[in-house]
Scaffold this motif. Sequence first.
Motif, PDB file in Angstrom:
ATOM      1  N   PHE A 166     -11.090   5.291  -7.392  1.00 51.65           N
ATOM      2  CA  PHE A 166     -10.096   5.957  -6.482  1.00 51.65           C
ATOM      3  C   PHE A 166      -8.686   5.583  -6.942  1.00 51.65           C
ATOM      4  O   PHE A 166      -7.785   6.618  -6.944  1.00 51.65           O
ATOM      5  N   THR A 167      -8.282   4.363  -7.591  1.00 53.77           N
ATOM      6  CA  THR A 167      -7.032   4.037  -8.038  1.00 53.77           C
ATOM      7  C   THR A 167      -6.708   5.073  -9.401  1.00 53.77           C
ATOM      8  O   THR A 167      -5.692   5.428  -9.365  1.00 53.77           O
ATOM      9  N   ILE A 168      -7.866   5.156 -10.048  1.00 50.64           N
ATOM     10  CA  ILE A 168      -7.366   5.850 -11.333  1.00 50.64           C
ATOM     11  C   ILE A 168      -7.098   7.517 -11.060  1.00 50.64           C
ATOM     12  O   ILE A 168      -6.341   8.022 -11.348  1.00 50.64           O
ATOM     13  N   GLY A 169      -7.908   7.895 -10.069  1.00 48.65           N
ATOM     14  CA  GLY A 169      -7.774   9.368  -9.758  1.00 48.65           C
ATOM     15  C   GLY A 169      -6.565   9.566  -8.750  1.00 48.65           C
ATOM     16  O   GLY A 169      -5.590  10.444  -9.055  1.00 48.65           O
ATOM     17  N   ALA A 170      -6.209   8.562  -7.908  1.00 49.66           N
ATOM     18  CA  ALA A 170      -5.012   8.705  -7.068  1.00 49.66           C
ATOM     19  C   ALA A 170      -3.652   8.693  -8.075  1.00 49.66           C
ATOM     20  O   ALA A 170      -2.833   9.633  -7.758  1.00 49.66           O
ATOM     21  N   ALA A 171      -3.845   7.608  -8.897  1.00 52.39           N
ATOM     22  CA  ALA A 171      -2.658   7.908  -9.951  1.00 52.39           C
ATOM     23  C   ALA A 171      -2.526   9.000 -10.578  1.00 52.39           C
ATOM     24  O   ALA A 171      -1.184   9.583 -10.535  1.00 52.39           O
ATOM     25  N   ALA A 172      -3.360   9.543 -11.194  1.00 48.62           N
ATOM     26  CA  ALA A 172      -3.420  10.782 -11.751  1.00 48.62           C
ATOM     27  C   ALA A 172      -2.764  11.792 -10.979  1.00 48.62           C
ATOM     28  O   ALA A 172      -1.824  12.649 -11.331  1.00 48.62           O
ATOM     29  N   GLU A 173      -3.259  11.930  -9.733  1.00 49.18           N
ATOM     30  CA  GLU A 173      -2.859  13.177  -8.636  1.00 49.18           C
ATOM     31  C   GLU A 173      -1.659  12.820  -8.181  1.00 49.18           C
ATOM     32  O   GLU A 173      -1.047  13.733  -8.001  1.00 49.18           O
ATOM     33  N   LEU A 174      -1.113  11.618  -8.099  1.00 51.02           N
ATOM     34  CA  LEU A 174       0.113  11.301  -7.278  1.00 51.02           C
ATOM     35  C   LEU A 174       1.255  11.155  -8.178  1.00 51.02           C
ATOM     36  O   LEU A 174       2.543  10.942  -7.669  1.00 51.02           O
ATOM     37  N   ALA A 175       1.254  11.023  -9.435  1.00 51.33           N
ATOM     38  CA  ALA A 175       2.053  10.453 -10.344  1.00 51.33           C
ATOM     39  C   ALA A 175       3.361  11.708 -10.285  1.00 51.33           C
ATOM     40  O   ALA A 175       4.635  11.222  -9.973  1.00 51.33           O
ATOM     41  N   SER A 176       3.144  12.802 -10.228  1.00 55.79           N
ATOM     42  CA  SER A 176       4.132  13.919 -10.211  1.00 55.79           C
ATOM     43  C   SER A 176       4.889  14.066  -9.075  1.00 55.79           C
ATOM     44  O   SER A 176       5.952  14.752  -8.835  1.00 55.79           O
ATOM     45  N   ARG A 177       4.200  13.387  -8.168  1.00 61.65           N
ATOM     46  CA  ARG A 177       4.589  13.302  -6.500  1.00 61.65           C
ATOM     47  C   ARG A 177       5.594  12.448  -6.325  1.00 61.65           C
ATOM     48  O   ARG A 177       6.005  11.972  -5.135  1.00 61.65           O
ATOM     49  N   GLY A 178       5.739  11.342  -7.361  1.00 66.77           N
ATOM     50  CA  GLY A 178       6.821  10.094  -7.129  1.00 66.77           C
ATOM     51  C   GLY A 178       5.811   8.968  -6.607  1.00 66.77           C
ATOM     52  O   GLY A 178       6.661   7.976  -6.334  1.00 66.77           O
ATOM     53  N   ILE A 179       4.506   8.809  -6.720  1.00 68.84           N
ATOM     54  CA  ILE A 179       3.917   7.724  -6.191  1.00 68.84           C
ATOM     55  C   ILE A 179       3.056   7.087  -7.139  1.00 68.84           C
ATOM     56  O   ILE A 179       2.165   7.743  -7.806  1.00 68.84           O
ATOM     57  N   ARG A 180       3.404   5.733  -7.574  1.00 72.64           N
ATOM     58  CA  ARG A 180       2.465   4.939  -8.507  1.00 72.64           C
ATOM     59  C   ARG A 180       1.264   4.419  -7.496  1.00 72.64           C
ATOM     60  O   ARG A 180       1.417   4.054  -6.503  1.00 72.64           O
ATOM     61  N   VAL A 181       0.350   4.312  -8.306  1.00 71.08           N
ATOM     62  CA  VAL A 181      -1.126   3.659  -7.731  1.00 71.08           C
ATOM     63  C   VAL A 181      -1.688   2.779  -8.782  1.00 71.08           C
ATOM     64  O   VAL A 181      -2.151   3.014  -9.875  1.00 71.08           O
ATOM     65  N   ASN A 182      -1.886   1.507  -8.212  1.00 74.14           N
ATOM     66  CA  ASN A 182      -2.417   0.561  -9.273  1.00 74.14           C
ATOM     67  C   ASN A 182      -3.387  -0.416  -8.319  1.00 74.14           C
ATOM     68  O   ASN A 182      -3.220  -0.305  -6.916  1.00 74.14           O
ATOM     69  N   ALA A 183      -4.043  -1.075  -8.789  1.00 80.13           N
ATOM     70  CA  ALA A 183      -5.209  -2.003  -8.346  1.00 80.13           C
ATOM     71  C   ALA A 183      -5.026  -3.357  -8.938  1.00 80.13           C
ATOM     72  O   ALA A 183      -4.718  -3.583 -10.037  1.00 80.13           O
ATOM     73  N   VAL A 184      -5.189  -4.538  -7.943  1.00 83.82           N
ATOM     74  CA  VAL A 184      -5.295  -5.881  -8.610  1.00 83.82           C
ATOM     75  C   VAL A 184      -6.918  -6.119  -8.322  1.00 83.82           C
ATOM     76  O   VAL A 184      -7.529  -5.635  -7.642  1.00 83.82           O
ATOM     77  N   ASN A 185      -7.580  -6.779  -9.558  1.00 83.59           N
ATOM     78  CA  ASN A 185      -8.912  -7.032  -9.535  1.00 83.59           C
ATOM     79  C   ASN A 185      -8.856  -8.722  -9.237  1.00 83.59           C
ATOM     80  O   ASN A 185      -8.931  -9.275 -10.587  1.00 83.59           O
ATOM     81  N   PRO A 186      -8.674  -9.066  -8.060  1.00 83.28           N
ATOM     82  CA  PRO A 186      -8.949 -10.678  -8.019  1.00 83.28           C
ATOM     83  C   PRO A 186     -10.500 -11.148  -8.324  1.00 83.28           C
ATOM     84  O   PRO A 186     -11.398 -10.486  -8.024  1.00 83.28           O
ATOM     85  N   GLY A 187     -10.389 -12.322  -8.964  1.00 81.82           N
ATOM     86  CA  GLY A 187     -11.654 -12.881  -9.499  1.00 81.82           C
ATOM     87  C   GLY A 187     -11.631 -14.007  -8.119  1.00 81.82           C
ATOM     88  O   GLY A 187     -11.870 -13.656  -6.838  1.00 81.82           O
ATOM     89  N   LEU A 188     -12.072 -15.315  -8.245  1.00 88.90           N
ATOM     90  CA  LEU A 188     -12.596 -16.055  -7.433  1.00 88.90           C
ATOM     91  C   LEU A 188     -11.082 -16.839  -6.580  1.00 88.90           C
ATOM     92  O   LEU A 188     -10.561 -17.594  -7.272  1.00 88.90           O
ATOM     93  N   ILE A 189     -11.104 -16.100  -5.389  1.00 92.95           N
ATOM     94  CA  ILE A 189      -9.744 -16.698  -4.906  1.00 92.95           C
ATOM     95  C   ILE A 189     -10.057 -17.510  -3.588  1.00 92.95           C
ATOM     96  O   ILE A 189     -10.948 -17.090  -2.966  1.00 92.95           O
ATOM     97  N   ASP A 190      -9.118 -18.625  -3.558  1.00 92.08           N
ATOM     98  CA  ASP A 190      -9.455 -19.608  -2.309  1.00 92.08           C
ATOM     99  C   ASP A 190      -8.925 -18.929  -1.025  1.00 92.08           C
ATOM    100  O   ASP A 190      -7.752 -19.047  -0.612  1.00 92.08           O
ATOM    101  N   THR A 191      -9.782 -18.213  -0.240  1.00 96.90           N
ATOM    102  CA  THR A 191      -9.436 -17.680   1.094  1.00 96.90           C
ATOM    103  C   THR A 191     -10.725 -18.037   1.937  1.00 96.90           C
ATOM    104  O   THR A 191     -11.593 -18.224   1.611  1.00 96.90           O
ATOM    105  N   ASP A 192     -10.613 -17.578   3.191  1.00 92.58           N
ATOM    106  CA  ASP A 192     -11.717 -17.855   4.200  1.00 92.58           C
ATOM    107  C   ASP A 192     -13.118 -16.606   3.970  1.00 92.58           C
ATOM    108  O   ASP A 192     -13.885 -16.889   4.544  1.00 92.58           O
TER     109      ASP A 192
END
Length: 247
Positions: A166-192
């Motif tokens: 989704f991130t890759i496709g949305a970034a391509a679709e929305l770049a010319s419309r002024g919207i950047r789209v990126n993702a973070v891919n967390p690993g093992l994170i200390d949450t509940d």
Amino acid sequence: MKPVLLVTGGSQGIGAATVRLAAAAGYCVAFSYSRNPAPARALVAELASAGFEAHDFHADAADEAATKALFTHADALGPLAGLVNNAGITGPALTLDQITPAVIDEVMAINVRGVFLATREAIRRMARDLGGDGGAIVNVSSRAAALGGGGTWVHYAASKGAVDSFTIGAAAELASRGIRVNAVNPGLIDTDIHAKAGLNERLARMATTVPMGRAGSAEEVARAIVWLLSDEASYITGALLPVGGGR
Ligand code: NAP
């Protein structure tokens, strides 16, 4: 007027850390939660006492009407500048021979459909061709997308694989419309999130498999998210940024 940032699932964990950092960075932050109002209220109060602005809203990320209402509430705060698609669940730990349609559907509805629904509402407000000022979207994916989650939660990993696509496709679709789209891919994170899946011991057990030898904190992920939202990342779109200590 402060730029408005909307964070889905902002009451706990990585979402709450993002709300805190974004508020301190000068955003007026609107955030959602779906089940437990107490941490949401506490976070709003904590930030207000520090002189920052945040607003909590009850809205299930999987629900279209609730998502529309969430964005309408946020409209009252000012023009939308950014969205963090953070709300997500793992579902229970299950092997593939134990999986059920109900588990698959719930995980996909929150983790994937939710990202589509919130992004659609954000585009309608931020796209330059629709009268918006542009903006930035950060999707909270997972290293599980690449690692696969075998033996525990392939259902969850597959949902995050969809978030990456989704991130890759949305970034391509929305770049010319002024919207950047990126993702973070967390690993093992200390949450509940691990305990919620019934894997209380997972953090301690898995920490030794991380090259950096420890789980990450929610704030370490939030720093990457707030950076990707900012103009410091003005030429970055379609990126999938691992935040996993080498994992
Ligand atoms: P967490 O501590 O369980 O927090 C999840 C937050 O999302 C809570 O505020 C929760 O509030 C909210 N939420 C859950 N379902 C929701 C829904 N349907 N609609 C709206 N809000 C909802 O989880 P976390 O570890 O911070 O995870 C946040 C994101 O990071 C998720 O997308 C997760 O997949 C991803 N991630 C986490 C890790 C990790 O190791 N922790 C690693 C990789 C990726 P309520 O319970 O009140 O709804």
